[in-house]
Design an enzyme around this catalytic site. Structure first.
Site, mmCIF file in Angstrom:
data_model
loop_
_atom_site.group_PDB
_atom_site.id
_atom_site.type_symbol
_atom_site.label_atom_id
_atom_site.label_comp_id
_atom_site.label_asym_id
_atom_site.label_seq_id
_atom_site.Cartn_x
_atom_site.Cartn_y
_atom_site.Cartn_z
ATOM 1 N N ASN A 1 0.809 -1.227 0.000
ATOM 2 C CA ASN A 1 0.000 0.000 0.000
ATOM 3 C C ASN A 1 0.840 1.273 0.000
ATOM 4 O O ASN A 1 0.391 2.314 -0.486
ATOM 5 C CB ASN A 1 -0.946 0.007 1.211
ATOM 6 C CG ASN A 1 -2.304 -0.550 0.817
ATOM 7 O OD1 ASN A 1 -2.654 -0.567 -0.376
ATOM 8 N ND2 ASN A 1 -3.070 -1.014 1.793
ATOM 9 N N CYS B 1 -4.382 -9.376 4.392
ATOM 10 C CA CYS B 1 -3.851 -9.108 3.042
ATOM 11 C C CYS B 1 -2.505 -8.419 3.090
ATOM 12 O O CYS B 1 -1.958 -8.032 2.063
ATOM 13 C CB CYS B 1 -4.834 -8.288 2.219
ATOM 14 S SG CYS B 1 -5.964 -9.367 1.327
ATOM 15 N N PHE B 2 -1.988 -8.220 4.281
ATOM 16 C CA PHE B 2 -0.602 -7.760 4.478
ATOM 17 C C PHE B 2 -0.328 -6.422 3.782
ATOM 18 O O PHE B 2 0.756 -6.224 3.218
ATOM 19 C CB PHE B 2 0.412 -8.823 4.012
ATOM 20 C CG PHE B 2 -0.127 -10.226 4.021
ATOM 21 C CD1 PHE B 2 -0.629 -10.773 5.194
ATOM 22 C CD2 PHE B 2 -0.173 -10.988 2.865
ATOM 23 C CE1 PHE B 2 -1.148 -12.052 5.201
ATOM 24 C CE2 PHE B 2 -0.699 -12.257 2.859
ATOM 25 C CZ PHE B 2 -1.195 -12.797 4.039
ATOM 26 N N CYS B 3 -1.293 -5.514 3.813
ATOM 27 C CA CYS B 3 -1.140 -4.202 3.151
ATOM 28 C C CYS B 3 -0.887 -4.374 1.666
ATOM 29 O O CYS B 3 -0.229 -3.528 1.044
ATOM 30 C CB CYS B 3 0.000 -3.381 3.745
ATOM 31 S SG CYS B 3 -0.231 -2.964 5.452
ATOM 32 N N ASN B 4 -1.350 -5.457 1.091
ATOM 33 C CA ASN B 4 -1.119 -5.721 -0.330
ATOM 34 C C ASN B 4 -2.450 -6.099 -0.972
ATOM 35 O O ASN B 4 -2.687 -7.264 -1.327
ATOM 36 C CB ASN B 4 -0.089 -6.852 -0.474
ATOM 37 C CG ASN B 4 0.482 -6.938 -1.865
ATOM 38 O OD1 ASN B 4 -0.266 -6.834 -2.838
ATOM 39 N ND2 ASN B 4 1.780 -7.134 -1.987
#
Ligand SMILES: Cc1ncc(COP(=O)(O)O)c(C=O)c1O
Length: 534
Positions: free
Chosen positions: A204, A461-464
């Site tokens: 992100n 979503c791991f900032c993805n």
């Protein structure tokens, strides 16, 4: 827990002195199987027990097969990945610098989020702070001058670590990778006839740059990643990079390693893009902890980095490594303490300092910077290639073990999003678990059970979000209809979002390996995963 050792049934023999050498590759593993005479493509378990054959124990040679007089190794991992043996120094390091891991039985599998703090590094840093009088570097007094020396040494050590030519690159110290990315985003000369091109699987903090582009009317284009490996289609990228320039500057951003899928995108995209007039922003945050980035060989315009990901300590320091020429093209939207040569109130003018000084807003984290130099030395002494080898072997083994897990009806337990081989990937493995009827097991339940087992992993979503949308099959249409509902104009909870996407998974489970991971961590995780079998 289900005992799978009985059903594995196959065993590998290591033929001592046979001259057979096993490479760490699928072909090598196939040769290893062939050399054993075992006709099986089953993935052996590292927990297999000895087959019922006549063996004697020999103090120097280990187990000897009495029929063949050959040394028997029951350890398929070491057989399949012999290069792991050369990384044993990391086991000592784990004992010395991370005694709590084994002391508390903690299985740490979240290296992509953050590396662990090495005790030796903290001690070295503490003695430096104890033994010197250090002041704010924005002065010339002795305390300040000494700090400046340490800050500049740290800067040089970053260039040296990445083999970057100081005539070509500068290091701007930041709080983290995100701040490095923001510096580029807010200063990049985005214009309506420019371009911002980026892969779907960016963090992100790279996605967010599109808002700077949008504010200046510059279009953003995403290059999709494609299942199952979650790589980019080369032709599609070539065609997007090859689009005729429209006059404005163009920025291409991608992660050297995806923090979602572990995919390592080709570094030769850098010259490919630059030859066609693009500036290249390489997000190296997830790549450099276990891979060599040589800035003499590869010359991205901008590189973002957080140091805690590379050596665990300190937090709060990252950097932007920028080509001098590329940095000169950026336009800072403001000035701040530490960034100017002259600023005037009455004259309403400011003059930015040149190179890195113009970008380091305010007082740098000067007390932490000597620890960056120590951390880089620490990694160099271990050898980044040693770390890479260890993580590659363990990653390949973990994936093999995970995808081999089956419910008693034969249904696969795990669906891995990303490459299943160790080629061109790092130690980040993302997946969801499924029950025997193919229903996804909620990643939040997996996390809760892992927490109880003292396993640190990551879910969501791991900032993805782009990686997640592709992996989980969430379509653009679903997303825009969700976001355009009036009640979601300004507010959207995760439960609202779940409803919008019709019960599809909203996230996944991520395990990631790093500097002091070992086989025990991997096996502990596999045993944990086995508890979901039915
Ligand atoms: C690929 C990637 N880029 C950028 C970042 C942002 O790093 P930070 O939060 O340290 O700024 C992360 C963090 O996980 C990452 O994995």
């Amino acid at each position: 827990m289900k005992d799978r050792s009985r059903t594995d049934g196959e065993y590998l023999l290591y033929l001592a002195g046979s001259g057979v050498s096993f490479a760490d590759s699928a072909a090598g593993r196939a040769r290893a199987y062939a050399a054993t005479g075992i006709r099986s493509n089953r993935i052996p378990s590292a927990r297999t027990s000895l087959p019922a054959r006549p063996f004697t124990k020999d103090a120097s040679r280990g187990m000897i097969d009495r029929d063949t007089e050959m040394t028997v190794r029951t350890d398929p991992f070491n057989l399949a990945y012999p290069s792991y043996a050369a990384t044993r120094a990391l086991d000592d390091l784990r004992q010395r610098n991370h005694p709590l891991l084994d002391g508390l039985g903690h299985v740490y599998l979240d290296y992509t989020a953050g590396n662990l703090v090495p005790l030796g590094l903290v001690e070295r840093h503490a003695s430096l702070l104890r033994d010197h009088v250090l002041g704010n570097p924005h002065s010339t007094n002795p305390a300040s001058a000494l700090t400046t020396t340490f800050v500049e040494q740290a800067r040089e050590s970053v260039l040296e670590f990445f083999n970057a030519d100081p005539d070509e690159y500068v290091v701007v110290f930041t709080a983290n990778a995100t701040q490095a990315l923001k510096l580029v985003g807010e200063s990049y000369p985005f214009v309506p006839d420019g371009d911002y091109l980026l892969t779907f699987d960016n963090h992100n903090s790279v996605n967010g740059i599109r808002e700077f582009a949008r504010a200046r009317g510059c279009p953003t284009t995403y290059v999709p990643v494609v299942l199952p490996d979650m790589r980019v289609n080369d032709d599609e990228l070539a065609s997007l990079l090859g689009r005729a320039p429209r006059g404005g500057r163009r920025l291409f951003a991608y992660p050297a390693q995806s923090n979602f899928s572990g995919v390592q995108h080709p570094l030769d995209w850098i010259p490919l893009a630059q030859e066609q007039g693009w500036d290249v922003l390489l997000d190296a945050a997830a790549f450099t902890p276990t891979n060599r980035l040589d800035l003499t060989r590869w010359k991205p315009d901008f590189v973002s980095q957080s140091f805690y990901k590379v050596f665990g300590y300190p937090t709060g320091v990252g950097c932007l490594i920028a080509r001098r020429a590329a940095l000169a093209r950026l336009h800072r939207p403001w000035f701040a303490g530490g960034t100017i040569t002259v600023a005037s109130v009455q004259g309403d003018r400011f003059y930015l300092a040149e190179n890195e000084s113009g970008f380091e807003d305010g007082t740098p984290n000067y007390l932490a910077l000597p620890a960056v130099e120590f951390g880089l030395q620490y990694i160099s002494e271990i050898g980044i290639d040693t770390i890479h080898t260890r993580v590659r072997c363990l990653t390949a083994w973990l994936i093999e073990r995970l995808i081999a897990l089956r419910h008693s009806n034969g249904a696969a337990l795990a669906r891995v999003y990303g490459p299943r081989s160790d080629a061109r990937r790092g130690g980040t493995i993302t997946f969801n678990l499924y029950d025997r009827d193919g229903r996804a097991i909620d990643h939040r339940d997996v996390e809760q059970r892992a927490n109880v087992s003292n396993i640190s992993l990551r879910t969501g979503c791991f900032c993805n979000p782009g990686g997640g949308e592709i992996a989980l099959g969430i379509t653009g249409t679903e997303l825009s209809s969700c976001f355009h509902q009036p009640e979601h104009e300004t507010h959207l909870t995760i439960d609202d979002f779940r409803l919008c996407i019709d019960g599809k998974s909203t996230g996944a489970v991520r395990v990631s390996l790093g500097l002091v991971s070992n086989l025990k961590d991997v096996e502990a995780f596999v045993q944990f995963a086995e508890t979901f079998l039915s």
